[in-house]
Write a protein that holds these residues in place. Structure first.
Motif, PDB file in Angstrom:
ATOM      1  N   GLN A  76       0.828  -1.206   0.000  1.00 25.66           N
ATOM      2  CA  GLN A  76       0.000   0.000   0.000  1.00 25.66           C
ATOM      3  C   GLN A  76       0.872   1.270   0.000  1.00 25.66           C
ATOM      4  OE1 GLN A  76      -2.838  -0.146   3.240  1.00 25.66           O
ATOM      5  NE2 GLN A  76      -3.352   2.008   3.002  1.00 25.66           N
ATOM      6  N   TYR A  77       1.992   1.217   0.727  1.00 31.84           N
ATOM      7  CA  TYR A  77       2.769   2.444   0.952  1.00 31.84           C
ATOM      8  C   TYR A  77       3.976   2.643   0.045  1.00 31.84           C
ATOM      9  CZ  TYR A  77      -0.064   3.036   5.158  1.00 31.84           C
ATOM     10  OH  TYR A  77      -1.123   3.207   6.016  1.00 31.84           O
ATOM     11  N   ILE A  78       4.442   1.587  -0.618  1.00 31.86           N
ATOM     12  CA  ILE A  78       5.644   1.783  -1.458  1.00 31.86           C
ATOM     13  C   ILE A  78       5.327   2.704  -2.640  1.00 31.86           C
ATOM     14  CG2 ILE A  78       6.868  -0.341  -0.850  1.00 31.86           C
ATOM     15  CD1 ILE A  78       5.712  -1.653  -3.390  1.00 31.86           C
ATOM     16  N   GLN A  79       6.351   3.412  -3.081  1.00 34.39           N
ATOM     17  CA  GLN A  79       6.215   4.247  -4.289  1.00 34.39           C
ATOM     18  C   GLN A  79       6.699   3.392  -5.456  1.00 34.39           C
ATOM     19  OE1 GLN A  79       8.805   7.361  -2.960  1.00 34.39           O
ATOM     20  NE2 GLN A  79       7.109   8.640  -2.259  1.00 34.39           N
ATOM     21  N   ARG A  80       5.768   2.960  -6.285  1.00 36.97           N
ATOM     22  CA  ARG A  80       6.134   2.027  -7.349  1.00 36.97           C
ATOM     23  C   ARG A  80       6.765   2.756  -8.527  1.00 36.97           C
ATOM     24  NH1 ARG A  80       1.893  -2.895  -7.016  1.00 36.97           N
ATOM     25  NH2 ARG A  80       1.041  -2.416  -4.982  1.00 36.97           N
ATOM     26  N   ALA A  81       7.911   2.259  -8.939  1.00 37.52           N
ATOM     27  CA  ALA A  81       8.552   2.797 -10.139  1.00 37.52           C
ATOM     28  C   ALA A  81       7.919   2.112 -11.354  1.00 37.52           C
ATOM     29  CB  ALA A  81      10.053   2.533 -10.098  1.00 37.52           C
ATOM     30  N   ALA A  82       7.765   2.870 -12.423  1.00 39.14           N
ATOM     31  CA  ALA A  82       7.027   2.386 -13.604  1.00 39.14           C
ATOM     32  C   ALA A  82       7.606   1.110 -14.203  1.00 39.14           C
ATOM     33  CB  ALA A  82       6.977   3.481 -14.655  1.00 39.14           C
ATOM     34  N   ASN A  83       8.930   0.981 -14.184  1.00 39.57           N
ATOM     35  CA  ASN A  83       9.550  -0.147 -14.895  1.00 39.57           C
ATOM     36  C   ASN A  83       9.998  -1.264 -13.952  1.00 39.57           C
ATOM     37  OD1 ASN A  83      11.371   1.434 -13.654  1.00 39.57           O
ATOM     38  ND2 ASN A  83      12.659   1.837 -15.441  1.00 39.57           N
ATOM     39  N   VAL A  84       9.448  -1.305 -12.747  1.00 38.73           N
ATOM     40  CA  VAL A  84       9.842  -2.331 -11.776  1.00 38.73           C
ATOM     41  C   VAL A  84       8.671  -3.262 -11.498  1.00 38.73           C
ATOM     42  CG1 VAL A  84      10.688  -2.757  -9.426  1.00 38.73           C
ATOM     43  CG2 VAL A  84      11.512  -0.758 -10.695  1.00 38.73           C
ATOM     44  N   SER A  85       8.961  -4.572 -11.436  1.00 34.85           N
ATOM     45  CA  SER A  85       7.952  -5.565 -11.095  1.00 34.85           C
ATOM     46  C   SER A  85       8.070  -5.891  -9.603  1.00 34.85           C
ATOM     47  CB  SER A  85       8.191  -6.831 -11.933  1.00 34.85           C
ATOM     48  OG  SER A  85       7.292  -7.839 -11.532  1.00 34.85           O
ATOM     49  N   TYR A  86       6.976  -5.710  -8.875  1.00 37.32           N
ATOM     50  CA  TYR A  86       6.959  -5.955  -7.418  1.00 37.32           C
ATOM     51  C   TYR A  86       6.205  -7.257  -7.163  1.00 37.32           C
ATOM     52  CZ  TYR A  86       8.403  -1.092  -7.301  1.00 37.32           C
ATOM     53  OH  TYR A  86       9.090   0.084  -7.514  1.00 37.32           O
ATOM     54  N   SER A  87       6.911  -8.233  -6.617  1.00 42.28           N
ATOM     55  CA  SER A  87       6.306  -9.562  -6.478  1.00 42.28           C
ATOM     56  C   SER A  87       6.130  -9.968  -5.020  1.00 42.28           C
ATOM     57  CB  SER A  87       7.179 -10.596  -7.198  1.00 42.28           C
ATOM     58  OG  SER A  87       8.423 -10.705  -6.550  1.00 42.28           O
ATOM     59  N   ALA A  88       5.353 -11.039  -4.821  1.00 43.68           N
ATOM     60  CA  ALA A  88       5.130 -11.571  -3.475  1.00 43.68           C
ATOM     61  C   ALA A  88       4.980 -13.083  -3.528  1.00 43.68           C
ATOM     62  CB  ALA A  88       3.855 -10.964  -2.868  1.00 43.68           C
ATOM     63  N   LEU A  89       5.284 -13.699  -2.402  1.00 46.41           N
ATOM     64  CA  LEU A  89       5.128 -15.142  -2.260  1.00 46.41           C
ATOM     65  C   LEU A  89       3.670 -15.434  -1.895  1.00 46.41           C
ATOM     66  CD1 LEU A  89       7.455 -17.158  -2.437  1.00 46.41           C
ATOM     67  CD2 LEU A  89       7.593 -17.131   0.054  1.00 46.41           C
ATOM     68  N   THR A  90       3.032 -16.373  -2.589  1.00 50.51           N
ATOM     69  CA  THR A  90       1.632 -16.709  -2.302  1.00 50.51           C
ATOM     70  C   THR A  90       1.470 -18.225  -2.326  1.00 50.51           C
ATOM     71  OG1 THR A  90       1.094 -16.546  -4.655  1.00 50.51           O
ATOM     72  CG2 THR A  90       0.733 -14.571  -3.337  1.00 50.51           C
ATOM     73  N   PRO A  91       1.486 -18.874  -1.165  1.00 50.68           N
ATOM     74  CA  PRO A  91       1.461 -20.340  -1.146  1.00 50.68           C
ATOM     75  C   PRO A  91       0.106 -20.962  -1.459  1.00 50.68           C
ATOM     76  CG  PRO A  91       1.492 -19.474   1.082  1.00 50.68           C
ATOM     77  CD  PRO A  91       1.620 -18.293   0.177  1.00 50.68           C
ATOM     78  N   ASN A  92      -0.971 -20.157  -1.376  1.00 51.45           N
ATOM     79  CA  ASN A  92      -2.310 -20.730  -1.557  1.00 51.45           C
ATOM     80  C   ASN A  92      -3.265 -19.682  -2.124  1.00 51.45           C
ATOM     81  OD1 ASN A  92      -2.831 -19.041   0.670  1.00 51.45           O
ATOM     82  ND2 ASN A  92      -2.404 -20.713   2.098  1.00 51.45           N
ATOM     83  N   ILE A  93      -4.514 -20.091  -2.352  1.00 43.91           N
ATOM     84  CA  ILE A  93      -5.518 -19.190  -2.942  1.00 43.91           C
ATOM     85  C   ILE A  93      -5.735 -17.959  -2.067  1.00 43.91           C
ATOM     86  CG2 ILE A  93      -8.010 -18.978  -3.408  1.00 43.91           C
ATOM     87  CD1 ILE A  93      -6.704 -20.256  -5.734  1.00 43.91           C
ATOM     88  N   LYS A  94      -5.810 -18.168  -0.759  1.00 45.35           N
ATOM     89  CA  LYS A  94      -6.036 -17.036   0.154  1.00 45.35           C
ATOM     90  C   LYS A  94      -4.920 -15.993  -0.021  1.00 45.35           C
ATOM     91  CE  LYS A  94      -6.633 -15.712   4.946  1.00 45.35           C
ATOM     92  NZ  LYS A  94      -6.148 -15.931   6.300  1.00 45.35           N
ATOM     93  N   GLY A  95      -3.675 -16.480  -0.057  1.00 47.57           N
ATOM     94  CA  GLY A  95      -2.538 -15.576  -0.237  1.00 47.57           C
ATOM     95  C   GLY A  95      -2.604 -14.859  -1.577  1.00 47.57           C
ATOM     96  N   LEU A  96      -2.992 -15.604  -2.619  1.00 51.64           N
ATOM     97  CA  LEU A  96      -3.078 -14.997  -3.949  1.00 51.64           C
ATOM     98  C   LEU A  96      -4.171 -13.925  -3.985  1.00 51.64           C
ATOM     99  CD1 LEU A  96      -2.302 -14.804  -6.940  1.00 51.64           C
ATOM    100  CD2 LEU A  96      -3.908 -16.644  -7.399  1.00 51.64           C
TER     101      LEU A  96
END
Length: 294
Positions: A76-96
């Motif tokens: 929510q708080y990061i300032q996203r740069a246009a050309n950067v991909s921000y990823s996350a680990l999601t082990p299950n449907i709830k996480g996704l």
């Protein structure tokens, strides 16, 4: 060394590499507590270094990995740069589903080549873990989110000992077939050496295209840079690393930090390989982070 030998080394190396920065997730999940503002500042600063892929959080059980419980706020708080991909680990449907709400660019699922490690890490067998991914990947696809796969213990397991390279190859292939676009091969306890890495990669590359394989080395015995050099010589062009060498693994006793992003960038630039990353800036981020974490 004659110039023809040098030339053959240079021609074997990729012209450019993709560095996947895992510090904000894999690095920080090993620290006891990290304030939200430190995480946000770290990702914002990393976004200004030329890195294009930053693993920024994990939507996992807060009981199991409390360090990642604030991932929603981080995104929510990061300032996203246009050309950067921000990823996350999601082990299950709830996480996704949480990741989708947080407008994550890419997600990752994870399994292990070791049955014992799989049971301790995600409380299921390897086969069960692969079956769990299928609905996650299907839903991610509906939302046009790419899925990366992690495979741990590709060299050794702290419980089962040495890993069979053919087993690594078979699982990497299965994860690609299920729908992961890239598989990151993790030397989780950092016991790999260049010859063992070459043997493992040879088996994997016989079944999987090199463009879909990444390497993820821990530096427990100071071998990570040598292992990355070996992988580069075999045409691998995606490397996971962590700023300031942060990290380890909560389920692998004795696993020390990930290879430092600064060292990877220095190696690649020294070999004439483009990274797109500003070495001075990444060193500065590492210094500031060390200070913040004492």
């Amino acid at each position: 060394m004659d110039s023809s030998h040098t030339q053959s080394i240079v021609s074997a190396l990729p012209k450019s590499v993709k560095i996947v920065e895992v510090g904000p997730r894999d690095g920080l999940q090993n620290e006891k507590t990290v304030p939200l503002d430190v995480k946000v500042e770290l990702i914002n600063r990393l976004s200004q270094t030329g890195l294009r892929h930053i693993e920024s959080g994990a939507f996992v059980s807060a009981n199991k990995i409390p360090q990642m419980a604030d991932s929603e706020q981080v995104f929510q708080y990061i300032q996203r740069a246009a050309n950067v991909s921000y990823s996350a680990l999601t082990p299950n449907i709830k996480g996704l589903e949480q990741a989708i709400q947080s407008q994550v660019d890419e997600v990752a699922v994870f399994s292990s080549v070791s049955e014992s490690f799989c049971q301790r890490n995600i409380n299921c067998s390897i086969t069960e873990s692969l079956n769990r991914f299928k609905p996650v990947i299907a839903l991610a696809r509906e939302h046009n989110i790419r899925v990366r796969g992690y495979l741990s213990c590709v060299i050794d397991c702290p419980y089962d000992g040495a890993t069979n390279p053919k087993h690594v190859a078979s699982l990497a292939k299965q994860m690609l077939d299920i729908g992961c676009y890239e598989i990151s091969l993790g030397d989780t306890i950092g016991t790999g050496t260049p010859l063992r890495v070459a043997t493992m990669l040879e088996a994997v590359l016989a079944q999987c295209p090199k463009e879909s394989i990444a390497v993820h080395f821990h530096d427990t015995y100071g071998q990570a840079i040598a292992n990355i050099y070996q992988a580069l010589l075999m045409g691998i062009s995606t490397i996971d690393s962590s700023v300031a060498g942060l990290g380890g693994c909560p389920y692998a006793k004795g696993a020390s930090g990930n290879v430092a992003t600064e060292e990877v960038v220095y190696l690649c630039h020294g070999l004439g390989i483009e990274t797109g990353v500003n070495l001075e800036k990444i060193v500065e981020v590492g210094r500031a982070l060390r200070k913040n974490l004492n």
